[in-house]
Design an enzyme around this catalytic site. Structure first.
Site, PDB file in Angstrom:
ATOM      1  N   ARG A  83       0.856  -1.191   0.000  1.00  0.00           N
ATOM      2  CA  ARG A  83       0.000   0.000   0.000  1.00  0.00           C
ATOM      3  C   ARG A  83       0.891   1.239   0.000  1.00  0.00           C
ATOM      4  O   ARG A  83       1.684   1.434   0.929  1.00  0.00           O
ATOM      5  CB  ARG A  83      -0.887  -0.006   1.232  1.00  0.00           C
ATOM      6  CG  ARG A  83      -1.862   1.153   1.366  1.00  0.00           C
ATOM      7  CD  ARG A  83      -2.640   1.042   2.674  1.00  0.00           C
ATOM      8  NE  ARG A  83      -3.333  -0.239   2.767  1.00  0.00           N
ATOM      9  CZ  ARG A  83      -3.817  -0.740   3.910  1.00  0.00           C
ATOM     10  NH1 ARG A  83      -3.670  -0.066   5.043  1.00  0.00           N
ATOM     11  NH2 ARG A  83      -4.430  -1.909   3.905  1.00  0.00           N
TER      12      ARG A  83
ATOM     13  N   HIS B 124       1.702  -2.302   5.584  1.00  0.00           N
ATOM     14  CA  HIS B 124       1.458  -2.561   4.161  1.00  0.00           C
ATOM     15  C   HIS B 124       2.450  -1.798   3.281  1.00  0.00           C
ATOM     16  O   HIS B 124       2.844  -2.286   2.218  1.00  0.00           O
ATOM     17  CB  HIS B 124       0.041  -2.140   3.783  1.00  0.00           C
ATOM     18  CG  HIS B 124      -1.037  -3.096   4.212  1.00  0.00           C
ATOM     19  ND1 HIS B 124      -1.421  -4.168   3.437  1.00  0.00           N
ATOM     20  CD2 HIS B 124      -1.814  -3.123   5.314  1.00  0.00           C
ATOM     21  CE1 HIS B 124      -2.407  -4.817   4.052  1.00  0.00           C
ATOM     22  NE2 HIS B 124      -2.658  -4.206   5.202  1.00  0.00           N
TER      23      HIS B 124
ATOM     24  N   ASP C  41      -3.845  -8.387   3.228  1.00  0.00           N
ATOM     25  CA  ASP C  41      -5.184  -8.686   3.735  1.00  0.00           C
ATOM     26  C   ASP C  41      -5.810  -9.733   2.819  1.00  0.00           C
ATOM     27  O   ASP C  41      -5.767  -9.593   1.594  1.00  0.00           O
ATOM     28  CB  ASP C  41      -6.059  -7.426   3.724  1.00  0.00           C
ATOM     29  CG  ASP C  41      -5.482  -6.311   4.584  1.00  0.00           C
ATOM     30  OD1 ASP C  41      -4.887  -6.613   5.626  1.00  0.00           O
ATOM     31  OD2 ASP C  41      -5.641  -5.127   4.208  1.00  0.00           O
TER      32      ASP C  41
ATOM     33  N   GLU D 291      -7.825  -7.742  13.498  1.00  0.00           N
ATOM     34  CA  GLU D 291      -8.368  -7.923  12.145  1.00  0.00           C
ATOM     35  C   GLU D 291      -8.065  -9.342  11.665  1.00  0.00           C
ATOM     36  O   GLU D 291      -6.904  -9.682  11.419  1.00  0.00           O
ATOM     37  CB  GLU D 291      -7.755  -6.899  11.180  1.00  0.00           C
ATOM     38  CG  GLU D 291      -8.047  -5.459  11.567  1.00  0.00           C
ATOM     39  CD  GLU D 291      -7.315  -4.439  10.712  1.00  0.00           C
ATOM     40  OE1 GLU D 291      -7.695  -3.258  10.749  1.00  0.00           O
ATOM     41  OE2 GLU D 291      -6.357  -4.818  10.004  1.00  0.00           O
TER      42      GLU D 291
ATOM     43  N   HIS E 252      -5.716  -9.733   8.403  1.00  0.00           N
ATOM     44  CA  HIS E 252      -4.470  -8.961   8.300  1.00  0.00           C
ATOM     45  C   HIS E 252      -3.270  -9.799   8.743  1.00  0.00           C
ATOM     46  O   HIS E 252      -3.218 -10.260   9.889  1.00  0.00           O
ATOM     47  CB  HIS E 252      -4.624  -7.714   9.182  1.00  0.00           C
ATOM     48  CG  HIS E 252      -3.449  -6.787   9.179  1.00  0.00           C
ATOM     49  ND1 HIS E 252      -3.520  -5.496   8.701  1.00  0.00           N
ATOM     50  CD2 HIS E 252      -2.175  -6.936   9.632  1.00  0.00           C
ATOM     51  CE1 HIS E 252      -2.365  -4.894   8.863  1.00  0.00           C
ATOM     52  NE2 HIS E 252      -1.526  -5.759   9.420  1.00  0.00           N
TER      53      HIS E 252
END
Length: 265
Positions: free
Chosen positions: A133, A177, A184, A244, A247
């Protein structure tokens, strides 16, 4: 001489006591000690020991960053890169996502390919929602979280939380990320002529305690699916973020102190 030494000792004891008192007052007055409720056990377990701002690499593309696209190793892997479109918690394409691709450092991608290979032997597959990301995307998330007027995705993604509470446990100014070792994902099972996601109890990016990997509110079957994903990922060196279920981060990270900002294409 004896009287002088006794007086000196007394002064030393008093000085030490004063330092201890100052330390206690400082701890009580620290923002960390006074803001908000105590973190949940899951949040405390997930919190890093210290937050270190990463160095941002000047790499302009995946090759320069030492990353590969996962489809170079698994051409038919299931990609549903949510931030490249509007099906996500901000409700629009996110800054830095010019295409739907999954970039990871090569050893991370190789480990993920092994997970996929193992699961296929069991009749299951992976669906990937996000991988590398860009830093600019993380900044876009933070800006969105700071805008109280944009609430259009609240019913689907954070129905029980005030938007201001997303900053911290869920949306951070830095992200693993961006270092190219976090992703994910979920599990798929055969359905008709294709595959469909297993029931994990919540959707991807659902900001709620129910999304905690070991949430007691999830059903026995849902917890079983989460545990099956976690076991498969752990066998290849990935660690789960307890808040999460989707994740995971590969450990040790190839570039633990370096983030990247080239666009996803």
């Amino acid at each position: 001489m004896k009287t002088w030494r006794s007086r000196a000792s007394a002064i030393a004891v008093e000085a030490c006591a004063l330092l201890v008192l100052i330390g206690c007052v400082a701890a009580v007055r620290s923002p960390q000690a006074r803001t908000g409720p105590a973190p949940s056990p899951a949040a405390a377990a997930a919190a890093p020991v210290s937050a270190v701002a990463p160095t941002i690499s000047t790499a302009q593309d995946a090759a320069a960053a030492g990353m590969v696209e996962i489809r170079s190793l698994v051409p038919d892997i299931d990609l549903e890169i949510r931030y490249a479109g509007g099906d996500n918690f901000v409700g629009r394409p996110v800054a830095g996502y010019l295409g739907a691709a999954c970039y990871l450092h090569r050893p991370v991608a190789q480990a993920l390919a092994r997970v996929e290979r193992e699961l296929r032997a069991q009749g299951l597959r992976l669906r990937i929602y996000d991988c590398y990301r860009p830093v600019r995307a993380v900044r876009d998330f933070v800006a969105w979280a700071a805008d109280p007027d944009d609430q259009k995705t609240k019913p689907r993604y954070y129905p029980t939380l005030d938007k201001s509470r997303l900053l911290g446990d869920y949306i951070s100014p830095t992200s693993g990320h961006s270092r190219g070792a976090t992703l994910d994902l979920t599990l798929l099972e055969p359905s008709g002529e294709g595959y469909a996601p297993l029931d994990m109890g919540t959707g991807f990016d659902f900001f709620d305690e129910l999304a905690h990997t070991d949430a007691p509110g999830a059903s026995l079957a849902q917890r079983g699916h989460r545990q099956r994903l976690r076991a498969a990922m752990q066998r290849e060196g990935f660690e789960n973020y307890p808040l999460e279920w989707w994740h995971y981060t590969f450990k040790p990270e190839p570039t633990p102190r370096t983030a990247f900002d080239f666009p996803v294409r």
